[in-house]
Scaffold this motif. Structure first.
Motif, mmCIF file in Angstrom:
data_model
loop_
_atom_site.group_PDB
_atom_site.id
_atom_site.type_symbol
_atom_site.label_atom_id
_atom_site.label_comp_id
_atom_site.label_asym_id
_atom_site.label_seq_id
_atom_site.Cartn_x
_atom_site.Cartn_y
_atom_site.Cartn_z
ATOM 1 N N PHE A 149 50.922 29.734 -7.854
ATOM 2 C CA PHE A 149 51.769 29.340 -6.740
ATOM 3 C C PHE A 149 50.877 29.301 -5.498
ATOM 4 N N ASP A 150 50.649 28.112 -4.976
ATOM 5 C CA ASP A 150 49.578 27.941 -4.003
ATOM 6 C C ASP A 150 49.775 26.628 -3.255
ATOM 7 N N CYS A 186 50.028 24.258 -11.085
ATOM 8 C CA CYS A 186 49.890 24.609 -9.674
ATOM 9 C C CYS A 186 51.143 24.150 -8.943
ATOM 10 N N LEU A 187 51.888 25.101 -8.415
ATOM 11 C CA LEU A 187 53.180 24.818 -7.790
ATOM 12 C C LEU A 187 53.162 25.211 -6.321
ATOM 13 N N GLY A 188 53.635 24.297 -5.477
ATOM 14 C CA GLY A 188 53.660 24.549 -4.043
ATOM 15 C C GLY A 188 52.598 23.789 -3.287
ATOM 16 N N ASP A 212 55.043 21.193 -2.612
ATOM 17 C CA ASP A 212 56.006 22.024 -1.871
ATOM 18 C C ASP A 212 57.322 21.294 -1.653
ATOM 19 N N LEU A 241 49.292 34.473 -7.389
ATOM 20 C CA LEU A 241 50.113 34.169 -6.216
ATOM 21 C C LEU A 241 49.231 34.113 -4.984
ATOM 22 N N VAL A 245 51.163 30.050 -0.012
ATOM 23 C CA VAL A 245 52.205 29.134 -0.474
ATOM 24 C C VAL A 245 53.490 29.316 0.323
ATOM 25 N N LEU A 267 60.888 31.044 -4.476
ATOM 26 C CA LEU A 267 59.885 31.570 -5.410
ATOM 27 C C LEU A 267 60.484 32.609 -6.354
#
Length: 313
Positions: A149-150, A186-188, A212, A241, A245, A267
Motif C-alpha cells: 500500500f503505497d 501495489c495499491l494507492g 489512489d 505499508l 499512502v 485501508l
C-alpha cells in the motif's frame, strides 16, 4: 537479538485500575523473555535510502515513534508480543544494514514468530523480503505475494543507486536469479508522483496496480475480492505499508506527503481481508518521519494500522 534498553523504555503509558484493561506497554516483552512464538516487533532505524532518493530524512526515528504510539493503545491480543530491538544504519552502509535485517527477519520466522518490522525508509522492503525468502527458500519456487500500500511503485533502476525507490526492482531481480515468480500488487499509486517510465516498468513486470483514485467506498467490495484472489494464488504474503499512502492530513510526517492519498477508513477493510486470509507471514511499516509529524498524527495512524492487523478481536 539483544534488545537495547532505549527500545524497552518506549513502552510506557497509562495503567487503568479495572480488570482486563491492559495496554500494549504492559504486555510487550523483550524477545529474550519469549517462552512461545508471538508477534515480534523489529525496528529498522534507517533513512539512508531516503537520503539517496532525495527525500526528507528523519525516518530513522520511525521505530521509536511507532513504539511510543502503540504503547498506550488497548491490548486486544491473545498471543504474546515481543520487542526484538533495532537494526540501525548509522554509517551510510545501507546494503550491510539490509543484510542484517534479512538475517534477523529470517531468524524470527525460523523461531515461529511473526515479524513486524518498523521502518525506516522503504528500503526496509528489500531486507524484509530477503529474510522471508531465506526462510521459505527450502521449498522450490515459493509463491511470495507482495502487497504494497503505497503512493509510489519504488521500481526505480537499482543500477544507478540503491535507495528507498528501488527495493521492488531489487526483489524482481532476485526472483529472476532464483527462478521464482514475481508477484507484486501495489495499491494507492499516485499517477502524479510516478513517471511514465515507472508505469511502463510496472507493466513489464505484470504488477497489479490500483491507483489512489480507484479506491473508494463504492469499489471496496470488488477490490476486496481481487485481493482475495491474489492471496489465494500465493503460498505466503508479505504486506508492506508505506505510510505516505495516507492523505497528508492523516499522515503529514512522511518523506513525501500525499496530496490525495487513500484514507485510513478505506485501508482498514482491505487490511482485515488480508489478515483473514491467514497467509500474511511478514509485515513492515515504512516512511514514518517523526521530524515532520504534527501532534504525533502520523505515528498514531501507523499504530492504528498495526493494531488493526495484529488484534485478536
Amino acid at each position: 537479538m539483544r534488545v537495547d534498553q532505549f527500545c524497552m523504555d518506549a513502552w510506557t503509558g497509562r495503567v487503568d485500575p479495572e480488570a482486563d484493561s491492559a495496554r500494549w506497554h504492559q504486555r510487550v516483552q523483550p524477545l529474550a523473555d519469549a517462552s512461545q512464538p508471538g508477534l515480534a516487533l523489529l525496528g529498522f532505524a534507517c533513512d539512508e535510502g531516503v537520503q539517496r532518493n532525495h527525500g526528507r530524512i528523519g525516518a530513522a526515528g520511525g521505530p521509536v515513534a511507532i513504539r511510543k504510539a502503540l504503547a498506550n493503545l488497548a491490548w486486544h491480543r491473545d498471543a504474546p508480543a515481543y520487542d526484538a530491538g533495532d537494526i540501525a544504519c548509522d554509517d551510510g552502509d545501507l546494503e550491510a544494514a539490509q543484510t542484517r535485517l534479512a538475517y534477523a527477519v529470517r531468524a524470527l520466522l525460523d523461531a515461529g514468530h511473526q515479524p513486524l518490522v518498523l521502518g525506516g525508509g522503504h528500503e526496509v522492503a528489500y531486507g524484509s523480503w530477503s529474510g522471508l525468502a531465506g526462510h521459505l527458500g527450502k521449498q522450490p519456487a515459493p509463491r511470495i505475494g507482495i502487497i504494497n500500500f503505497d503512493a509510489h511503485f519504488d521500481l526505480r533502476d537499482p543500477a544507478h543507486v540503491r535507495s528507498s525507490g528501488t527495493p521492488f526492482s531489487q526483489i524482481a531481480d532476485q526472483c529472476v536469479a532464483r527462478d521464482w515468480p514475481f508477484r507484486y500488487a501495489c495499491l494507492g499509486i499516485s499517477r502524479a508522483s510516478n513517471t511514465r517510465a515507472l508505469f511502463t516498468r510496472a507493466a513489464e513486470l505484470d504488477v497489479w496496480v490500483r491507483e489512489d483514485r480507484d479506491i473508494s467506498e463504492s469499489t471496496l467490495e470488488a477490490l476486496g475480492r481481487e485481493l482475495d484472489a491474489f492471496a489465494n494464488d500465493c503460498d505466503a504474503l508479505y504486506l508492506t505499508l508505506d505510510i505516505d499512502v495516507l492523505p497528508a492530513c492523516e499522515a503529514p510526517g512522511v518523506s513525501a506527503p500525499a496530496a490525495r492519498g487513500v484514507a485510513i477508513s478505506l485501508l482498514e477493510p482491505l487490511l482485515l481481508r488480508l489478515k483473514a486470509s491467514g497467509k500474511v507471514r511478514l509485515i513492515d511499516v515504512a516512511e514514518l518521519n517523526p521530524l515532520h509529524d504534527i501532534d504525533n498524527r502520523t505515528a498514531r495512524a501507523a499504530a492504528r494500522l498495526i493494531h488493526v492487523l495484529t488484534s485478536s478481536d
